[in-house]
Design an enzyme around this catalytic site. Structure first.
Site, PDB file in Angstrom:
ATOM      1  N   ALA A  66     -10.078 -11.093  -3.048  1.00 35.09           N
ATOM      2  CA  ALA A  66     -10.646 -12.435  -3.050  1.00 35.09           C
ATOM      3  C   ALA A  66     -11.953 -12.429  -2.273  1.00 35.09           C
ATOM      4  O   ALA A  66     -12.252 -11.496  -1.523  1.00 35.09           O
ATOM      5  CB  ALA A  66      -9.654 -13.421  -2.432  1.00 35.09           C
ATOM      6  N   GLY A 109      -6.364  -9.944  -4.166  1.00 37.00           N
ATOM      7  CA  GLY A 109      -6.354 -10.840  -5.309  1.00 37.00           C
ATOM      8  C   GLY A 109      -6.569 -10.116  -6.625  1.00 37.00           C
ATOM      9  O   GLY A 109      -6.089 -10.562  -7.672  1.00 37.00           O
ATOM     10  N   GLU A 112      -3.239  -8.947  -7.585  1.00 38.05           N
ATOM     11  CA  GLU A 112      -2.459 -10.109  -8.004  1.00 38.05           C
ATOM     12  C   GLU A 112      -2.882 -10.597  -9.384  1.00 38.05           C
ATOM     13  O   GLU A 112      -2.042 -11.012 -10.192  1.00 38.05           O
ATOM     14  CB  GLU A 112      -2.603 -11.227  -6.967  1.00 38.05           C
ATOM     15  CG  GLU A 112      -1.898 -10.898  -5.656  1.00 38.05           C
ATOM     16  CD  GLU A 112      -2.138 -11.937  -4.587  1.00 38.05           C
ATOM     17  OE1 GLU A 112      -1.150 -12.525  -4.098  1.00 38.05           O
ATOM     18  OE2 GLU A 112      -3.316 -12.171  -4.224  1.00 38.05           O
ATOM     19  N   GLU A 132      -4.055  -7.530   2.581  1.00 35.46           N
ATOM     20  CA  GLU A 132      -4.226  -8.793   3.304  1.00 35.46           C
ATOM     21  C   GLU A 132      -3.749  -8.714   4.752  1.00 35.46           C
ATOM     22  O   GLU A 132      -4.265  -9.438   5.610  1.00 35.46           O
ATOM     23  CB  GLU A 132      -3.467  -9.918   2.580  1.00 35.46           C
ATOM     24  CG  GLU A 132      -4.100 -10.382   1.279  1.00 35.46           C
ATOM     25  CD  GLU A 132      -3.622  -9.601   0.071  1.00 35.46           C
ATOM     26  OE1 GLU A 132      -3.860 -10.065  -1.050  1.00 35.46           O
ATOM     27  OE2 GLU A 132      -3.011  -8.515   0.254  1.00 35.46           O
TER      28      GLU A 132
END
Length: 258
Positions: A66, A109, A112, A132
């Site tokens: 992200a 992300g 994901e 993360e």
């Protein structure tokens, strides 16, 4: 065709291809990019001319995570009210199959996003991880849930709590990807897989995807009951009649999506 800033879109016969296009930030998934991606996928999901979709990055990186700059100073309320993470859920709710074509880094992300897809084709250079924990947070867009359902508790714990990275071959061994191919073939392989699926009976593909997804969220008893209902429902379609008649007549079926 809609013009986008953060993604590039192409149509290959009955397959929609979306390329993440934020190379200076290693395809970091900021809200604007994700919004464009979801809008393109949802448009293809409504388009009868499209039977399957592919998401990819480039040879060096799928998506390295992200956009941390966009959330570094965010409050809990900011994150709660943001629609960013909901965009990952919308990908999971698409009716048509979505294939992630992954080469290079697929982290945070990015991992994901790949797991929100229905299948993953990886190049030999693909690396998957959820780093993360290094930022003082945990995955929030499905990483802890989809990963654990695929690889089991123990490996998921190591990946999420200690930033273990998986090579493409390891990901294949643990059931995270469908196949591993050379870098110069990964996108072509994903498009070929998508084209084959897109040529099949559209309603059967849609309900087959629904049945598999339901299996991940229900007991065996409920899953069997749901599968049976979808199976019976397909006997109300023209494609079921055409498919079985074509089999009996030893010819190729002509699917109508009806």
């Amino acid at each position: 065709m809609t013009e986008y800033r953060w993604i590039q879109t192409e149509v290959h016969d009955r397959v929609g291809l979306a390329r993440l296009n934020n190379p200076k930030a290693l395809n970091a998934l900021h809200p604007e990019l994700m919004q464009e991606l979801v809008e393109a996928l949802e448009a293809w999901d409504r388009d009868e001319a499209i039977g399957a979709m592919v998401i990819t990055g480039n040879e060096k990186v799928f998506a390295a995570g992200a956009d941390i700059r966009s959330m570094a100073q965010a409050s809990a309320v900011d994150m709660l009210l943001s629609a960013y993470i909901d965009l990952f859920d919308r990908i999971g709710r698409l009716h048509k199959p979505v294939i992630a074509a992954v080469s290079g880094w697929a982290l945070g992300g990015g991992f994901e996003l790949a797991m929100a897809c229905d299948m993953i084709v990886a190049s030999e250079t693909a690396v998957f991880g959820q780093p993360e924990i290094n930022l003082g947070i945990i995955p929030g867009a499905g990483g802890t849930q989809r990963l654990t359902r695929t690889v089991g508790k123990y490996l998921a714990m190591e990946i999420i709590l200690n930033d273990r990275r998986l090579t493409a071959e390891e990901a294949a061994r643990f059931g995270l990807v469908n196949r591993v191919v050379p870098v110069d073939r990964y996108l072509e392989e994903a498009l070929e897989l998508a084209q084959k699926i897109a040529q099949r009976a559209p309603i059967a593909v849609r309900l087959g995807k629904e049945a598999v997804q339901f299996a991940l969220e229900s007991s065996l008893e409920n899953g069997l009951r749901h599968e049976r209902r979808l199976f019976y429902l397909l006997f109300a379609t023209e494609d079921q009649k055409e498919g079985m008649q074509a089999f009996l007549e030893k010819r190729k079926p002509s699917w109508q999506g009806r």
